[in-house]
Structures are given as structure tokens and as C-alpha cells.
Write a protein that holds these residues in place. Structure first.
Motif, PDB file in Angstrom:
ATOM      1  N   VAL A   1       0.819  -1.220   0.000  1.00  0.00           N
ATOM      2  CA  VAL A   1       0.000   0.000   0.000  1.00  0.00           C
ATOM      3  C   VAL A   1       0.847   1.262   0.000  1.00  0.00           C
ATOM      4  CG1 VAL A   1      -2.046  -1.041   1.044  1.00  0.00           C
ATOM      5  CG2 VAL A   1      -0.221  -0.121   2.527  1.00  0.00           C
ATOM      6  N   ALA A   2       2.123   1.152   0.372  1.00  0.00           N
ATOM      7  CA  ALA A   2       3.013   2.304   0.373  1.00  0.00           C
ATOM      8  C   ALA A   2       3.724   2.492  -0.957  1.00  0.00           C
ATOM      9  CB  ALA A   2       4.048   2.171   1.489  1.00  0.00           C
ATOM     10  N   GLN A   3       3.667   1.498  -1.823  1.00  0.00           N
ATOM     11  CA  GLN A   3       4.397   1.562  -3.083  1.00  0.00           C
ATOM     12  C   GLN A   3       3.490   1.608  -4.310  1.00  0.00           C
ATOM     13  OE1 GLN A   3       7.699   1.943  -3.586  1.00  0.00           O
ATOM     14  NE2 GLN A   3       7.976   2.133  -1.368  1.00  0.00           N
ATOM     15  N   GLU A   4       2.358   0.928  -4.252  1.00  0.00           N
ATOM     16  CA  GLU A   4       1.489   0.830  -5.421  1.00  0.00           C
ATOM     17  C   GLU A   4       0.492   1.987  -5.469  1.00  0.00           C
ATOM     18  OE1 GLU A   4       1.719  -1.360  -7.894  1.00  0.00           O
ATOM     19  OE2 GLU A   4       3.475  -2.217  -6.898  1.00  0.00           O
ATOM     20  N   GLU A   5       0.240   2.480  -6.676  1.00  0.00           N
ATOM     21  CA  GLU A   5      -0.801   3.494  -6.848  1.00  0.00           C
ATOM     22  C   GLU A   5      -2.155   2.820  -6.658  1.00  0.00           C
ATOM     23  OE1 GLU A   5      -1.896   7.109  -9.873  1.00  0.00           O
ATOM     24  OE2 GLU A   5      -1.331   5.199 -10.777  1.00  0.00           O
ATOM     25  N   ILE A   6      -2.932   3.274  -5.681  1.00  0.00           N
ATOM     26  CA  ILE A   6      -4.203   2.627  -5.344  1.00  0.00           C
ATOM     27  C   ILE A   6      -5.348   3.214  -6.153  1.00  0.00           C
ATOM     28  CG2 ILE A   6      -5.858   2.200  -3.482  1.00  0.00           C
ATOM     29  CD1 ILE A   6      -3.481   2.096  -1.553  1.00  0.00           C
ATOM     30  N   PHE A   7      -5.362   4.511  -6.371  1.00  0.00           N
ATOM     31  CA  PHE A   7      -6.381   5.210  -7.148  1.00  0.00           C
ATOM     32  C   PHE A   7      -7.787   4.986  -6.565  1.00  0.00           C
ATOM     33  CE2 PHE A   7      -7.637   7.276 -11.191  1.00  0.00           C
ATOM     34  CZ  PHE A   7      -6.596   8.183 -11.261  1.00  0.00           C
ATOM     35  N   GLY A   8      -7.879   5.249  -5.297  1.00  0.00           N
ATOM     36  CA  GLY A   8      -9.133   5.144  -4.573  1.00  0.00           C
ATOM     37  C   GLY A   8      -9.005   5.907  -3.266  1.00  0.00           C
ATOM     38  N   PRO A   9     -10.065   5.973  -2.464  1.00  0.00           N
ATOM     39  CA  PRO A   9     -10.061   6.795  -1.242  1.00  0.00           C
ATOM     40  C   PRO A   9      -9.333   6.121  -0.087  1.00  0.00           C
ATOM     41  CG  PRO A   9     -12.166   5.690  -1.464  1.00  0.00           C
ATOM     42  CD  PRO A   9     -11.374   5.329  -2.688  1.00  0.00           C
ATOM     43  N   VAL A  10      -8.018   6.002  -0.222  1.00  0.00           N
ATOM     44  CA  VAL A  10      -7.209   5.281   0.759  1.00  0.00           C
ATOM     45  C   VAL A  10      -6.009   6.143   1.137  1.00  0.00           C
ATOM     46  CG1 VAL A  10      -5.909   3.187   1.263  1.00  0.00           C
ATOM     47  CG2 VAL A  10      -7.907   3.081  -0.254  1.00  0.00           C
ATOM     48  N   ALA A  11      -5.914   6.472   2.427  1.00  0.00           N
ATOM     49  CA  ALA A  11      -4.776   7.223   2.958  1.00  0.00           C
ATOM     50  C   ALA A  11      -3.902   6.269   3.757  1.00  0.00           C
ATOM     51  CB  ALA A  11      -5.261   8.355   3.840  1.00  0.00           C
ATOM     52  N   VAL A  12      -2.642   6.168   3.376  1.00  0.00           N
ATOM     53  CA  VAL A  12      -1.681   5.298   4.058  1.00  0.00           C
ATOM     54  C   VAL A  12      -0.785   6.176   4.929  1.00  0.00           C
ATOM     55  CG1 VAL A  12       0.179   3.633   3.734  1.00  0.00           C
ATOM     56  CG2 VAL A  12      -1.745   3.683   2.135  1.00  0.00           C
ATOM     57  N   VAL A  13      -0.717   5.877   6.222  1.00  0.00           N
ATOM     58  CA  VAL A  13       0.011   6.724   7.171  1.00  0.00           C
ATOM     59  C   VAL A  13       1.232   5.982   7.685  1.00  0.00           C
ATOM     60  CG1 VAL A  13      -0.196   8.221   9.177  1.00  0.00           C
ATOM     61  CG2 VAL A  13      -2.236   7.670   7.832  1.00  0.00           C
ATOM     62  N   ILE A  14       2.397   6.656   7.602  1.00  0.00           N
ATOM     63  CA  ILE A  14       3.687   6.052   7.946  1.00  0.00           C
ATOM     64  C   ILE A  14       4.439   7.035   8.847  1.00  0.00           C
ATOM     65  CG2 ILE A  14       5.821   5.081   7.010  1.00  0.00           C
ATOM     66  CD1 ILE A  14       4.351   4.887   4.282  1.00  0.00           C
ATOM     67  N   PRO A  15       4.960   6.595   9.977  1.00  0.00           N
ATOM     68  CA  PRO A  15       5.707   7.508  10.852  1.00  0.00           C
ATOM     69  C   PRO A  15       7.143   7.729  10.374  1.00  0.00           C
ATOM     70  CG  PRO A  15       5.627   5.334  11.840  1.00  0.00           C
ATOM     71  CD  PRO A  15       4.815   5.249  10.568  1.00  0.00           C
ATOM     72  N   PHE A  16       7.698   8.915  10.732  1.00  0.00           N
ATOM     73  CA  PHE A  16       9.119   9.164  10.487  1.00  0.00           C
ATOM     74  C   PHE A  16       9.689   9.947  11.664  1.00  0.00           C
ATOM     75  CE2 PHE A  16       7.369  13.134   8.799  1.00  0.00           C
ATOM     76  CZ  PHE A  16       8.317  14.076   9.196  1.00  0.00           C
ATOM     77  N   ASP A  17      11.024   9.996  11.731  1.00  0.00           N
ATOM     78  CA  ASP A  17      11.697  10.658  12.852  1.00  0.00           C
ATOM     79  C   ASP A  17      12.302  12.000  12.461  1.00  0.00           C
ATOM     80  OD1 ASP A  17      11.333   8.667  14.979  1.00  0.00           O
ATOM     81  OD2 ASP A  17      12.557   7.373  13.706  1.00  0.00           O
ATOM     82  N   THR A  18      13.157  12.025  11.463  1.00  0.00           N
ATOM     83  CA  THR A  18      13.891  13.249  11.147  1.00  0.00           C
ATOM     84  C   THR A  18      13.525  13.766   9.758  1.00  0.00           C
ATOM     85  OG1 THR A  18      15.760  12.123  10.092  1.00  0.00           O
ATOM     86  CG2 THR A  18      15.813  12.343  12.504  1.00  0.00           C
ATOM     87  N   GLU A  19      13.916  15.004   9.521  1.00  0.00           N
ATOM     88  CA  GLU A  19      13.688  15.601   8.202  1.00  0.00           C
ATOM     89  C   GLU A  19      14.361  14.787   7.106  1.00  0.00           C
ATOM     90  OE1 GLU A  19      15.305  19.535   5.924  1.00  0.00           O
ATOM     91  OE2 GLU A  19      14.370  19.897   7.870  1.00  0.00           O
ATOM     92  N   ALA A  20      15.570  14.354   7.355  1.00  0.00           N
ATOM     93  CA  ALA A  20      16.287  13.547   6.355  1.00  0.00           C
ATOM     94  C   ALA A  20      15.538  12.250   6.073  1.00  0.00           C
ATOM     95  CB  ALA A  20      17.704  13.247   6.837  1.00  0.00           C
TER      96      ALA A  20
END
Length: 496
Positions: free
Chosen positions: A379-398
Motif C-alpha cells: 500500500v506504500a508503493q502501489e498506486e491505489i487510485f481510490g479513497p485510501v490514505a496510508v500513514v507512515i511515521p518518520f523521525d527526522t527531516e532527512a
């Protein structure tokens, strides 16, 4: 009741053409039938467009006259706008409120390109010696435009207005699922005074699109669609050295830094992800959220998703309509299922909503939030083309920049932060054709629209698109009174 809609006076129709039923995606009911054209229909349309280019008045019309007609077309579209809003909402299922907001901007593209035409100044080039060198811009000839189902009229207007402003003739192949507003626009342009044969519409599926991209008399193709369709078009046009502009897929990253209020961030995310039921190449689909606001953001976005009013696109209170087809809905549902299977969590939605009996044949899907995802997940790599929001955490700007760029697409991106320097810094480092800061989906006729990597090549809109619908001729004039005799006795210093 089913209406039979002709492909307009300028659309091709062959004696053996079959017909295609056009479906209302909100109900699954047939709302129209149109001719199902193939290669023969494209050949007839291109022949008509070529005849109009080579023998018709349009390419030779004074620039001021072409500009005035484009302005008249813009007025005519505005005057018929309510019919266009209703027709498009009925055809592709986008809520009437969204459709009205989007299509109300269509006339701007005709006015913008009319303005570019009226204000165009051509170069006089510097050079040594007694020479005057200047340039002309000339129309390419027959141009093909292939449009998608999600924004059929707006995307058409973007390229059509630039093609017409430059004096080209055009063959349009709309999505086989959403041809109705394209056919209506062809009628509006004809009534406004566009000469016969300048705009031609072919209604058909893949065979028509493939023939248009391969046709030897088509000088440029503008295509909005999938990556494979874009690759095929690029190969077909390269074989004859024709031009191609291709806006293709996307997997838009939206970076949310922890200096943004999570509730405000969720409001922006909901708009980015769920407008047009997520059926947009620049839809926010990967929300990279800094850990300091991660959990409250997920909660706020999930609450927003559950509150969206899904239903009949014709009602002003509806906030999200159906997907375009049963096939598309099934594809999206299948991709959603990979989330939990790979370790993510469904925070909202994920299924088919319960709606009225009239809408049960439609292709609706709940606004969906998939949380706790990682960059390796489908779900983080493929284009879904529908009403789907994938949420992923991160730590730093880099980390955020690296994750945003960790994808084969590069169409759009978003950055949300109150730190002005960081906003510009991150936007500069994300590899995408367009980056929005503290907003999403914003466009203007002057904004070049297009991506990098596997999101396509070339630009729609802006002066870039306008100029790409013409070719440059350089003319060199010797202004000296004497003549040149290279093989005479005079001392020649330059081979020109």
C-alpha cells in the motif's frame, strides 16, 4: 430510460461501428450509448482533421481572430456550465459540489491560452555580420488528445485550448467510460464557430487509443493515463519522431512535520486523500507523519474519514461519490487487504458502505485510513487510485525526504510545516514535478503540470504546453548591399 448520444457532427462514425453503454457509477444503470469506434473511426477522424488543417481556414486564421474565438468559446462554456456539471457528475460519479468547483475553472484555460496567443512575441536573434535572423512559430498539424475518466473535461480543456490557440486541428479520444462531457464540449465549440473538422471526437476503447498514438499523420500525442499506456504512446510516437506529453501515475507523498496542529493536518490530509474519491494522480496517498504528532494525527484523520458523507453524487450534501467501476472498486479492495496482511492497521473504513437501495448497484467504497504502515508494504508503493490514505511515521527531516523519494513515481508531493525555511528546503529536495506547501491539489492555467520518473514526460498547462503545440522556423536574411562570391577573388573569412 437510455439515451442514444451521437458522437457529434465532428465525431467519426463508421458503418460497422458497434455501440458502448455508458454506466452511471452511482447506480450501475445505463445512462447513454455511444459509438464504439476502432482503428477505422480513428483513421476517418484523422483524415478529416488533416483536411481541415491543410485546406481549412483555421491554421491560416489571423492570430487575433483565433484568440477572439477562444474567448467566445470560454463564454459559451460558462453559459452552458450547469448542463456540463450535471452531465459529468452523472457520468463519473464525482459529487456535484466538487464537479461544479472544478469545471467552473475550465473557461480559464481557453482565456489563458487566448492571452498567450495575443501576447506572443517571437524572437529576433543576434548574430555577426549583415544578417537579420528571426523566428516563426507554426502549428504542428493534427494533434491527438487521450483523456482519462477521472477529470475528463478539465484535462481535455488544458491541452485542447493550447492546441487550438496554435492553429492545430485535434482528434480527441476520451475514456470509453466517460465520453459525455467531451461530446457536449464538441457541440459547444461548433456552435461557437469553430470550423468543421478542427475538433473531432472518437468514442472507443483501447484499439482507438492505440491507433491514434500510432497514426502516421498525428504530429503530437497528449495522454493522461497509466504508466503502461504512456510507455506504449512514447514508443509509438518515437518511431515516427512525433511529440508526446504523458501525465501518468503517481504515489504522492505528503510530509507532516510535528510543528503542525494534528487536527489541522488531518483536515488537509482528508482533502488530499479523499477528494474525487482518491481517483486522482496527485491524490495524497502516502502520509509521512513525524512521530510527535503521529497518534493524534491518525485519530483525527480516521475521525474525518468516518464523518465524510458518501452517497448520491447529484445531491449537494454528498461529499464523496463512487469509484468509476466495479473492477476499480475490486482492485482497491484487494490492495486494502494487503495492508493488514503485511502488518498495517485499518484505522477507518476498508469496506463497502451501506447505502439506499437505489445506490446498491453503485461502486462505492468507504474512505479508508491505513495506519502503522512501512515503506516496504504494497500500500506504500502501489498506486491505489481510490479513497485510501496510508500513514507512515518518520523521525527526522532527512528520513522524511528519503522516504518521500523512495518510489518509482514523481508527480506531486506535499509538505506541511510552520517552519518557512524547512518548507522550502524539503520542497527543493523532494523529487516531484509539483510540490504543495500547506495545501494540496491547487492548480492554475499558468502552472506547468507534469512529473518525473515513471510519472511521465512533458508538461500540460503553462507556456511550456502552449509552446509545445508549435514548431520553430528560423529565417536568416542577408541585409548587405553587396553580394557574396565565395569562389571569386575576394578574401572570404566565413563559410556563410
Amino acid at each position: 430510460m437510455t439515451d442514444t448520444i451521437a458522437a457529434s457532427a465532428d465525431a467519426s462514425s463508421t458503418p460497422d461501428a458497434t455501440t458502448r453503454e455508458i454506466i452511471d457509477p452511482a447506480t450501475g444503470a445505463v445512462i447513454a450509448t455511444v459509438p464504439e469506434e476502432g482503428a477505422d473511426g480513428v483513421d476517418a477522424a484523422v483524415a478529416k482533421a488533416r483536411a481541415a488543417f491543410e485546406g481549412g481556414p483555421w491554421p491560416a486564421l489571423p492570430r487575433s481572430a483565433r484568440a477572439r474565438l477562444l474567448l467566445r468559446i470560454a463564454d459559451a462554456i460558462e453559459n452552458d456550465s450547469e448542463r456540463l456539471y450535471t452531465l459529468e457528475a452523472h457520468n463519473n460519479g464525482r459529487p456535484i459540489t466538487e464537479t461544479r468547483a472544478q469545471l467552473s475553472r475550465v473557461p480559464e484555460w481557453f482565456r489563458y491560452n487566448a492571452g498567450l496567443l495575443a501576447a506572443q512575441r517571437l524572437a529576433v536573434l543576434p548574430g555577426d555580420g549583415p544578417y537579420l535572423t528571426y523566428q516563426q512559430r507554426l502549428p504542428l498539424g493534427v494533434c491527438g488528445i487521450i483523456t482519462p475518466f477521472n477529470h475528463p473535461l478539465l484535462i481535455l480543456a488544458r491541452s485542447l485550448s493550447a492546441a487550438l490557440a496554435n492553429g492545430n486541428t485535434v482528434v480527441v479520444k476520451p475514456s470509453e467510460m466517460t465520453p459525455l462531457t467531451t461530446l457536449a464540449l464538441a457541440e459547444i465549440l461548433a456552435d461557437a464557430g469553430l470550423p468543421d473538422g478542427v475538433l473531432n471526437v472518437v468514442t472507443g476503447g483501447r484499439p482507438a487509443g492505440e491507433r491514434l498514438t500510432r497514426h502516421p499523420d498525428v504530429a503530437k500525442i497528449t495522454l493522461t493515463g497509466g504508466t503502461e499506456a504512456g510507455r506504449a504512446a512514447a514508443l509509438a510516437t518515437a518511431a515516427r519522431f512525433a511529440r508526446v506529453t504523458a501525465e501518468l501515475g503517481g504515489k504522492t507523498p505528503v510530509v507532516m512535520f510535528d510543528d503542525v496542529d494534528p487536527g489541522i493536518a488531518a483536515e488537509g490530509a482528508a482533502f488530499a486523500a479523499f477528494v474525487a474519491a482518491g481517483q486522482s494522480c496527485v491524490a495524497g496517498s502516502r502520509f509521512l507523519v513525524q512521530r510527535g504528532i503521529y497518534e493524534p494525527f491518525v485519530d483525527a484523520l480516521a475521525a474525518r474519514a468516518r464523518a465524510i458523507r458518501v452517497g448520491d453524487p447529484s445531491l449537494p450534501e454528498t461529499q464523496m461519490g463512487p469509484l468509476i467501476s466495479a473492477r476499480q472498486r475490486d482492485k482497491v479492495l484487494g490492495l486494502i487487504e494487503t495492508g493488514p496482511a503485511e502488518g498495517a492497521r485499518i484505522a477507518a473504513g476498508g469496506g463497502v458502505p451501506e447505502l439506499s437501495e437505489r445506490l446498491r448497484g453503485g461502486y462505492f467504497l468507504e474512505p479508508t485510513v491505513i495506519a502503522d504502515a512501512t515503506m516496504e508494504m504494497t500500500v506504500a508503493q502501489e498506486e491505489i487510485f481510490g479513497p485510501v490514505a496510508v500513514v507512515i511515521p518518520f523521525d527526522t527531516e532527512a528520513d522524511a525526504v528519503a522516504m518521500a523519494n523512495e518510489n518509482r513515481y514523481g508527480l506531486g508531493a506535499g509538505v506541511w510545516t510552520t517552519d518557512v525555511a524547512r518548507a522550502h528546503r524539503v520542497a527543493a529536495n523532494i523529487v516531484a514535478g509539483m510540490v504543495w506547501i500547506n495545501d494540496h491539489h491547487r492548480l492554475e492555467p499558468s502552472l506547468p503540470w507534469g512529473g518525473v520518473k515513471k510519472s511521465g514526460t512533458g508538461k500540460d498547462a503553462g507556456t511550456e504546453s502552449f509552446d509545445d503545440f508549435s514548431w520553430i522556423k528560423s529565417i536568416v536574411v542577408r541585409t548587405a548591399a553587396d553580394h557574396v562570391d565565395w569562389y571569386g577573388d575576394a578574401d572570404q573569412r566565413r563559410l556563410n
